[in-house]
Design a protein around this motif. Sequence first.
Motif, PDB file in Angstrom:
ATOM      1  N   GLY A 147     -18.558 -47.099 -18.727  1.00 37.67           N
ATOM      2  CA  GLY A 147     -17.280 -46.453 -19.020  1.00 37.67           C
ATOM      3  C   GLY A 147     -17.425 -45.223 -19.887  1.00 37.67           C
ATOM      4  O   GLY A 147     -18.253 -44.357 -19.634  1.00 37.67           O
ATOM      5  N   GLU A 148     -16.639 -45.154 -20.940  1.00 40.75           N
ATOM      6  CA  GLU A 148     -16.634 -43.996 -21.825  1.00 40.75           C
ATOM      7  C   GLU A 148     -17.919 -43.870 -22.648  1.00 40.75           C
ATOM      8  O   GLU A 148     -18.200 -42.813 -23.186  1.00 40.75           O
ATOM      9  CB  GLU A 148     -15.411 -44.038 -22.752  1.00 40.75           C
ATOM     10  N   LYS A 149     -18.710 -44.937 -22.755  1.00 36.34           N
ATOM     11  CA  LYS A 149     -19.959 -44.897 -23.521  1.00 36.34           C
ATOM     12  C   LYS A 149     -21.088 -44.222 -22.732  1.00 36.34           C
ATOM     13  O   LYS A 149     -22.124 -43.897 -23.288  1.00 36.34           O
ATOM     14  CB  LYS A 149     -20.395 -46.311 -23.901  1.00 36.34           C
ATOM     15  N   SER A 150     -20.887 -44.030 -21.465  1.00 40.16           N
ATOM     16  CA  SER A 150     -21.911 -43.462 -20.593  1.00 40.16           C
ATOM     17  C   SER A 150     -22.191 -42.005 -20.953  1.00 40.16           C
ATOM     18  O   SER A 150     -21.310 -41.285 -21.426  1.00 40.16           O
ATOM     19  CB  SER A 150     -21.438 -43.552 -19.135  1.00 40.16           C
ATOM     20  N   PHE A 151     -23.426 -41.568 -20.703  1.00 40.54           N
ATOM     21  CA  PHE A 151     -23.764 -40.152 -20.865  1.00 40.54           C
ATOM     22  C   PHE A 151     -23.004 -39.308 -19.856  1.00 40.54           C
ATOM     23  O   PHE A 151     -22.709 -38.156 -20.104  1.00 40.54           O
ATOM     24  CB  PHE A 151     -25.275 -39.913 -20.660  1.00 40.54           C
ATOM     25  N   SER A 152     -22.725 -39.880 -18.712  1.00 38.28           N
ATOM     26  CA  SER A 152     -22.046 -39.136 -17.650  1.00 38.28           C
ATOM     27  C   SER A 152     -20.590 -38.880 -18.041  1.00 38.28           C
ATOM     28  O   SER A 152     -19.872 -39.805 -18.418  1.00 38.28           O
ATOM     29  CB  SER A 152     -22.100 -39.917 -16.332  1.00 38.28           C
ATOM     30  N   PRO A 153     -20.137 -37.642 -17.923  1.00 37.95           N
ATOM     31  CA  PRO A 153     -18.758 -37.328 -18.307  1.00 37.95           C
ATOM     32  C   PRO A 153     -17.711 -37.812 -17.302  1.00 37.95           C
ATOM     33  O   PRO A 153     -16.523 -37.801 -17.599  1.00 37.95           O
ATOM     34  CB  PRO A 153     -18.762 -35.801 -18.393  1.00 37.95           C
ATOM     35  N   ARG A 154     -18.153 -38.224 -16.106  1.00 41.94           N
ATOM     36  CA  ARG A 154     -17.204 -38.692 -15.087  1.00 41.94           C
ATOM     37  C   ARG A 154     -17.918 -39.645 -14.140  1.00 41.94           C
ATOM     38  O   ARG A 154     -19.132 -39.808 -14.177  1.00 41.94           O
ATOM     39  CB  ARG A 154     -16.599 -37.521 -14.311  1.00 41.94           C
ATOM     40  N   ASP A 155     -17.122 -40.297 -13.280  1.00 42.92           N
ATOM     41  CA  ASP A 155     -17.678 -41.180 -12.256  1.00 42.92           C
ATOM     42  C   ASP A 155     -18.468 -40.353 -11.235  1.00 42.92           C
ATOM     43  O   ASP A 155     -18.430 -39.116 -11.257  1.00 42.92           O
ATOM     44  CB  ASP A 155     -16.547 -41.936 -11.560  1.00 42.92           C
ATOM     45  N   MET A 156     -19.156 -41.034 -10.329  1.00 42.49           N
ATOM     46  CA  MET A 156     -19.876 -40.329  -9.268  1.00 42.49           C
ATOM     47  C   MET A 156     -18.883 -39.501  -8.451  1.00 42.49           C
ATOM     48  O   MET A 156     -17.714 -39.866  -8.317  1.00 42.49           O
ATOM     49  CB  MET A 156     -20.593 -41.319  -8.339  1.00 42.49           C
ATOM     50  N   ASP A 157     -19.360 -38.394  -7.911  1.00 45.56           N
ATOM     51  CA  ASP A 157     -18.500 -37.508  -7.136  1.00 45.56           C
ATOM     52  C   ASP A 157     -18.382 -38.026  -5.704  1.00 45.56           C
ATOM     53  O   ASP A 157     -19.361 -38.046  -4.955  1.00 45.56           O
ATOM     54  CB  ASP A 157     -19.068 -36.091  -7.139  1.00 45.56           C
ATOM     55  N   SER A 158     -17.171 -38.457  -5.348  1.00 47.60           N
ATOM     56  CA  SER A 158     -16.934 -38.946  -3.986  1.00 47.60           C
ATOM     57  C   SER A 158     -16.706 -37.749  -3.061  1.00 47.60           C
ATOM     58  O   SER A 158     -16.294 -36.679  -3.498  1.00 47.60           O
ATOM     59  CB  SER A 158     -15.718 -39.867  -3.963  1.00 47.60           C
ATOM     60  N   LEU A 159     -16.991 -37.952  -1.798  1.00 50.73           N
ATOM     61  CA  LEU A 159     -16.831 -36.912  -0.776  1.00 50.73           C
ATOM     62  C   LEU A 159     -15.936 -37.434   0.338  1.00 50.73           C
ATOM     63  O   LEU A 159     -15.900 -38.636   0.606  1.00 50.73           O
ATOM     64  CB  LEU A 159     -18.205 -36.522  -0.205  1.00 50.73           C
ATOM     65  N   LYS A 160     -15.232 -36.531   0.992  1.00 45.76           N
ATOM     66  CA  LYS A 160     -14.367 -36.909   2.111  1.00 45.76           C
ATOM     67  C   LYS A 160     -15.234 -37.314   3.300  1.00 45.76           C
ATOM     68  O   LYS A 160     -16.257 -36.681   3.574  1.00 45.76           O
ATOM     69  CB  LYS A 160     -13.466 -35.750   2.517  1.00 45.76           C
ATOM     70  N   VAL A 161     -14.795 -38.362   3.990  1.00 42.60           N
ATOM     71  CA  VAL A 161     -15.530 -38.879   5.148  1.00 42.60           C
ATOM     72  C   VAL A 161     -14.565 -39.015   6.316  1.00 42.60           C
ATOM     73  O   VAL A 161     -13.423 -39.433   6.141  1.00 42.60           O
ATOM     74  CB  VAL A 161     -16.155 -40.263   4.843  1.00 42.60           C
TER      75      VAL A 161
END
Length: 187
Positions: A147-161
């Motif tokens: 969650g917010e403790k992660s180094f990543s500032p956001r979730d994985m980037d999803s793409l349209k399929v």
Amino acid sequence: MQKKLPACCSGEVTDRRGFLHKSLAVASAGLAVLVPTAVGVATFLNPLRQKGQAGQWKRLATLDTLPSDGTPQRVPVIADRTDAWTRFPAEPVGAVFLRRIGDGAVAFQAMCPHQGCPLSYDSEAKCFACPCHLQPRFHLSGKRIDGEKSFSPRDMDSLKVEIRNRNEVWVDFRTFRGGISEKVALG
């Protein structure tokens, strides 16, 4: 019979003709320099006017090639790439993770949203992991595990399929700016 000009006027005619000749020579020289210079500047700036590769629909797989249990499959994205004036045909420009879900599929950009490191799938933990920090880990849904403790500032980037022709998996391939909380497409 020719009229003879007074002595006071003969110098003016010569000066006017000389001025017109010099003006025409300067204008011709300016035009001769301006045209190649304009072409050179336009050629130099041409890469800046070209569109990026972002947002192109690519056929990446068929549903038959994806595991029916939903295990993510890393799939390279192959496209023609142009770097300034050099063109590279059929070159890997990125990768996505594809997961089959029933008769559909989901796609995630295979780069970590933190610093752009290539993500991998940890089959034992059943999650995506970033090799750069070991902490940014993501659920199969693309959500941050920490969650917010992660180094990543956001979730994985999803793409349209889109599923086309009943079996083909098409993905709107894009890359996104890393290190920020908003999902901002590049190109």
